[in-house]
Design a protein around this motif. Structure first.
Motif, PDB file in Angstrom:
ATOM      1  N   GLN A 258      31.428  -2.260   0.577  1.00 53.65           N
ATOM      2  CA  GLN A 258      31.681  -3.033   1.556  1.00 53.65           C
ATOM      3  C   GLN A 258      30.683  -4.356   1.600  1.00 53.65           C
ATOM      4  N   GLN A 259      30.983  -5.549   2.648  1.00 44.10           N
ATOM      5  CA  GLN A 259      29.862  -6.378   2.850  1.00 44.10           C
ATOM      6  C   GLN A 259      28.669  -5.979   3.400  1.00 44.10           C
TER       7      GLN A 259
ATOM      8  N   THR B 174      27.745  -3.612   8.080  1.00 45.75           N
ATOM      9  CA  THR B 174      29.146  -4.813   7.822  1.00 45.75           C
ATOM     10  C   THR B 174      29.232  -5.427   9.266  1.00 45.75           C
TER      11      THR B 174
END
Length: 473
Positions: free
Chosen positions: A115-116, A464
């Motif tokens: 994920q980010q 994130t």
């Protein structure tokens, strides 16, 4: 069907034959380049690959051990990459573990989504990485630094669309059979300092590219900004505990033995222990009123919830200092050094240095862990890359009462540290303050892959969320 060219490290002739044969079962396979004497961690090697390949996709295999691709695995990876327009794909796999005695065990090795905020340089992608050639070339050509260690990390940070295929597509060999607790501190091993410096450089450049880097400007802690009552003591040592009758007396004793010129207490939050811990703490508290023994009314508290209970207690001092129930302070001056750091460095949190020991307090590798990656100039940016902030941790109570820790038993300290660092300075002490004892009773001593993945996924989510907050700034 698009074609793929594979790049693998030099290995024995037999291992190479096995690996190439497993690739050749794919219709998309066009050939293998053996990377002899080449490290995939260098910018130079990635540039050579970028300019040499002519096919639409590039496969990089990162281990010099035999690899067995599953049936139609390459075709599947390319198909998913085509459907999702992925810059990079990776997949779950089988892991063949070879012990020192030669015995083997084959088991599934699931991975987690990238994920980010998955900025850890040790994120587990497995050993088979497939890149779109155009994305690979664009990223490598944009690299301005000639890395010796961080090139592959920098490369994946530049991949915008990374797709995880949660299917078991290959079998890799794993020779590292250590338990999770033995691997936990690899990333802060002082012997890897040169690697860590480059990883920080790559991560910092990434944060600047996406607009999430924070310059070293901080708020000063000010009691006027908080609704605070008078504190009865200057500092409180906070010890959450559950079923640690074997170790908690050592921890409490090391806290009560602190020598200070200010009043302090020790708050132990006993989370409904059933092994005799409760009775032991009652005996110590009866003999020394500085020990505040709290048994929560609620039964749903994690370590973070126990911390919140202690911090919001009227007994808590202006500074709340961490001590795990397994561990001990290294000397009677730890508390004084921590309080002095708060006052001298004008910070809202302090991180110390610790010594790894066995149960009997004998030093063990990797030795002294000083978290040199945490600096005032760039620590709060680099904190998004590393997996922890150091120990012991101490907090300015007024701010901690406002923010609170997540009610979890993993990552709660990391989450609050990131949140504090967004606005406030985190002070550093490089003297050894704390002995971190490793033994079979540690909660992270031997975790299975599912628990390791759950822990890593949660910390990546924390990153994130923090990344999004910093981007919003």
């Amino acid at each position: 069907m698009s074609n793929i060219e594979c790049f693998i490290p030099a290995m024995s002739a037999e291992d190479t034959s096995v690996t190439v044969e497993s690739f050749s079962r794919s219709e998309a396979f066009t050939g293998v380049t053996i990377l002899s004497g080449v490290s995939l961690r260098t910018t130079e090697s990635l540039r050579s690959i970028a300019e040499a390949v002519s096919e639409k996709y590039i496969l990089i295999y990162t281990k010099a051990l035999p690899l067995e691709m599953g049936m139609s695995a390459l075709d599947r990876m390319i198909s998913v990459a085509e459907d999702t327009k992925a810059d990079m794909v990776y997949a779950d796999h089988w892991q063949l573990t070879v012990a020192e005695d030669g015995s083997q065990q084959r088991k599934k090795h699931p991975l987690i989504d990238c994920q980010q905020g998955a900025l850890r340089d040790d994120f587990d992608f497995g050993s088979v990485l497939v890149f779109r050639r155009s994305s690979f070339r664009r990223a490598v050509r944009a690299m301005e630094t000639d890395y010796e260690f961080a090139a592959l990390y920098d490369l994946r940070l530049r991949m915008k669309n990374i797709v995880h295929i949660n299917e078991y597509l290959y079998t890799e060999v794993e020779t590292d059979v250590r338990k999770s607790g033995e691997k936990q501190f690899d990333y802060v091993d002082p012997r890897n300092r040169a690697v860590q410096i480059e990883m920080e450089q790559a991560c910092t450049a990434h944060l600047k590219r996406i607009g999430a880097w924070l310059e070293p400007k901080f708020k000063d802690p000010d009691l006027n900004d908080f609704d605070c009552t008078d504190f009865h003591v200057t500092a409180s040592v906070i010890i959450p505990v559950y079923n640690r009758v074997r170790t908690v007396k050592d921890a409490v004793t090391s806290a009560l033995n602190q020598e200070t010129d200010f009043p302090f207490n020790v708050i132990v939050v006993d989370n409904h222990s059933t092994d005799g811990t409760t009775q032991l703490l009652e005996e110590i508290a009866a003999a020394d009123p500085r020990l505040i023994h709290i048994v929560p009314v609620k039964h749903d508290l994690g370590i973070g919830g126990c911390w919140n209970l202690a911090v919001h207690s009227e007994a808590c001092g202006e500074y709340a200092v961490q001590l795990d129930s397994d561990d001990v302070y290294s000397g009677p001056d730890t508390l004084t050094k921590v309080v002095n750091a708060f006052r001298e460095q004008k910070c809202a949190m302090v991180v110390g240095t610790y010594q790894m020991t066995d149960f009997n307090m004998n030093p063990i590798p990797p030795g002294v862990i000083d978290h040199r990656e945490w600096t005032e100039e760039n620590g709060r940016n680099n904190a998004l890359r590393i997996n922890g902030l150091g120990a012991p941790r101490a907090f300015w109570t007024p701010l901690l009462r406002k923010l609170n820790l997540p009610n979890t038993s993993y990552g709660e300290d990391y989450a609050i540290g990131l949140r504090i660092s967004r606005e406030y300075r985190i002070g550093r002490i490089y003297d050894v303050l704390y002995c971190c004892r490793r033994w079979e009773g540690n909660s992270d001593a031997a975790l299975d892959i599912e628990r390791v993945n759950a822990n890593n996924l949660y910390k990546d989510r924390i990153r994130t969320w923090e990344l999004k907050a910093r981007l919003a700034l």
